[in-house]
Scaffold this active site. Structure first.
Site, PDB file in Angstrom:
ATOM      1  CG  HIS A  82       3.575  -0.522  -6.115  1.00 54.75           C
ATOM      2  ND1 HIS A  82       3.880  -1.637  -6.854  1.00 54.75           N
ATOM      3  CD2 HIS A  82       2.339  -0.736  -5.595  1.00 54.75           C
ATOM      4  CE1 HIS A  82       2.869  -2.482  -6.801  1.00 54.75           C
ATOM      5  NE2 HIS A  82       1.911  -1.964  -6.035  1.00 54.75           N
ATOM      6  CG  HIS A  98      -2.456   1.422  -5.401  1.00 49.62           C
ATOM      7  ND1 HIS A  98      -2.164   1.007  -4.127  1.00 49.62           N
ATOM      8  CD2 HIS A  98      -1.949   0.472  -6.243  1.00 49.62           C
ATOM      9  CE1 HIS A  98      -1.501  -0.150  -4.196  1.00 49.62           C
ATOM     10  NE2 HIS A  98      -1.364  -0.492  -5.444  1.00 49.62           N
ATOM     11  CE1 TYR A 140       4.862  -5.386  -9.815  1.00 44.94           C
ATOM     12  CE2 TYR A 140       5.149  -3.034  -9.460  1.00 44.94           C
ATOM     13  CZ  TYR A 140       4.328  -4.122  -9.694  1.00 44.94           C
ATOM     14  OH  TYR A 140       2.970  -3.937  -9.811  1.00 44.94           O
ATOM     15  CG  ASN A 151      -3.417  -2.627  -0.041  1.00 43.30           C
ATOM     16  OD1 ASN A 151      -4.358  -3.244  -0.526  1.00 43.30           O
ATOM     17  ND2 ASN A 151      -2.322  -3.220   0.386  1.00 43.30           N
ATOM     18  NE  ARG A 152      -7.202  -4.974  -4.122  1.00 45.37           N
ATOM     19  CZ  ARG A 152      -5.943  -5.341  -4.397  1.00 45.37           C
ATOM     20  NH1 ARG A 152      -5.028  -5.327  -3.439  1.00 45.37           N
ATOM     21  NH2 ARG A 152      -5.602  -5.715  -5.627  1.00 45.37           N
ATOM     22  CD  GLU A 208       2.922  -2.931  -2.638  1.00 50.05           C
ATOM     23  OE1 GLU A 208       1.983  -2.114  -2.560  1.00 50.05           O
ATOM     24  OE2 GLU A 208       2.817  -4.043  -3.203  1.00 50.05           O
ATOM     25  CD  GLN A 262      -0.754  -6.104   0.293  1.00 52.22           C
ATOM     26  OE1 GLN A 262      -1.069  -5.712   1.419  1.00 52.22           O
ATOM     27  NE2 GLN A 262      -1.560  -6.850  -0.441  1.00 52.22           N
TER      28      GLN A 262
END
Length: 355
Positions: free
Chosen positions: A176, A103, A178, A77-78, A312, A285
């Site tokens: 991560h 990331h 999907y 993440n950020r 996540e 997330q």
């Protein structure tokens, strides 16, 4: 059963992949990015569906900017301004999203991991390991990481993360993947039904960075405390939780105490496949592939906007700078481990009513 085979050679390094086969679940993994490349399950009609988006050509893995199925780190993440202060020292990180570090920049999903495997009564174990040296990506400390995937005959995918360091540092690892429970090739995933056990989310600004506030989800687009079809929540308010109108936000999971607990589930509207999520981490997330543009994935399928969702499990974004958030910091010599589990099933068929 586990099958190990050479996937190919990349940058003069042999890359191996693993296939796990049981009656009711099959899964594949790759050394590049410690990646989950497929999870195949039977739907309500008994047909096989691969429920994770991914890549099947080795040469595309270094271009895997969406991080399909990969382990992201050292810090997922950020991080605001791509820096943080710790133990009296400022650490400058890589900027790869404007002024933000996302990331960790040169994330672990762009790297080859070492691997081993074995099988026992618990299931099939695929273990990936990586050494991240001191100052790698700008973070302090030599970090030894192990990510163990366990596939069980009960249709579970368990992920154990274990790591230790020789200096005080921060770590926030996540997977991560999907997911599209109707199948990776089935298109838009917004008809999935979602439940997330969280009363709050971390408010974010126009750069998707937390403000430090935790907002109650009641009445908002982010309220999934009762099972809700994703697209239905688009009609609700996204402000002031974020400045956009998409799902890419950290949920403050209820009842966090560091133990494994049930935090969410998702059901595929066409397949009847259900995925239950368990974690011992404080955050999740929820992301609906809003930034995904046409990317050629497996079986020549092009993935695009809202084609999937991610769940996540994590420490909160920018928790290195927002110290009231649960701490991602660990001490030198400390051995840390976290666990996330995805458990799959098929929703029971409705009973026919007899007149």
């Amino acid at each position: 059963m586990i099958v190990r085979e050479l996937f190919g050679v990349l940058d003069e390094k042999e890359i191996y992949k693993y296939k796990v086969v049981y009656d009711d679940i099959e899964a594949e993994f790759c050394e590049f990015g410690a990646c989950v490349t497929s999870v195949i399950l039977k739907d309500k009609k008994g047909n096989n569906r691969d429920v994770v988006l991914g890549i099947d050509r080795l040469e595309l893995f270094p271009e895997n900017s969406p991080a399909f199925g990969s382990v992201v780190g050292r810090y997922a993440n950020r991080i605001k301004h791509a820096k943080f202060e710790f133990n009296g020292k400022e650490y400058q990180l890589q900027k790869n999203e404007g002024d933000t570090c996302l990331h960790s920049g040169d994330s672990y999903h762009y790297r080859k991991w070492n691997s081993e495997c074995y099988e026992d009564r618990e299931g099939a174990h695929i273990i990936f390991s990586l050494f991240s040296p001191d100052n790698d990506q700008g973070f302090p400390g030599n970090l030894n990481i192990s990510v163990e995937y366990i596939v069980t005959e009960e249709k579970e995918l368990v992920i154990h993360y274990t790591y230790d360091t020789d200096k005080d540092t921060c770590v926030n690892l996540t997977n991560h993947s999907y997911f599209n429970l109707n199948g990776h090739d089935s298109g838009n995933a917004m008809e999935h039904k979602v439940m997330i056990a969280a009363d709050g989310v971390t408010q974010v600004d126009d750069k998707l960075l937390p403000t430090g506030k935790i907002l109650d989800v009641t009445g908002s687009a982010f309220d999934f405390r009762k099972p809700t079809v994703i697209k239905e929540n688009y009609d609700k308010t996204f402000v002031p939780y974020c400045t956009g109108d998409d799902f890419d936000i950290n949920y403050v999971l209820n009842d966090y105490d560091g133990t494994l607990r049930h935090v969410a589930y998702v059901e595929g509207d066409k397949s009847g496949i259900r995925m239950d999520v368990y974690t011992d981490l404080p955050g999740l997330q929820f992301y609906t592939a809003n930034a995904l543009e046409e990317f050629e994935g497996k079986d020549n399928v092009f993935y695009t906007y809202n084609h999937a969702f991610c769940m996540e499990t994590q420490y909160f974004p920018d928790s290195v700078n927002i110290r009231q958030f649960p701490s991602p910091f660990i001490q030198a010599g400390e051995l840390k481990s976290t666990t996330t589990k995805y458990s799959f099933s098929v929703a029971p068929k409705k009973r026919r009513k007899f007149k």
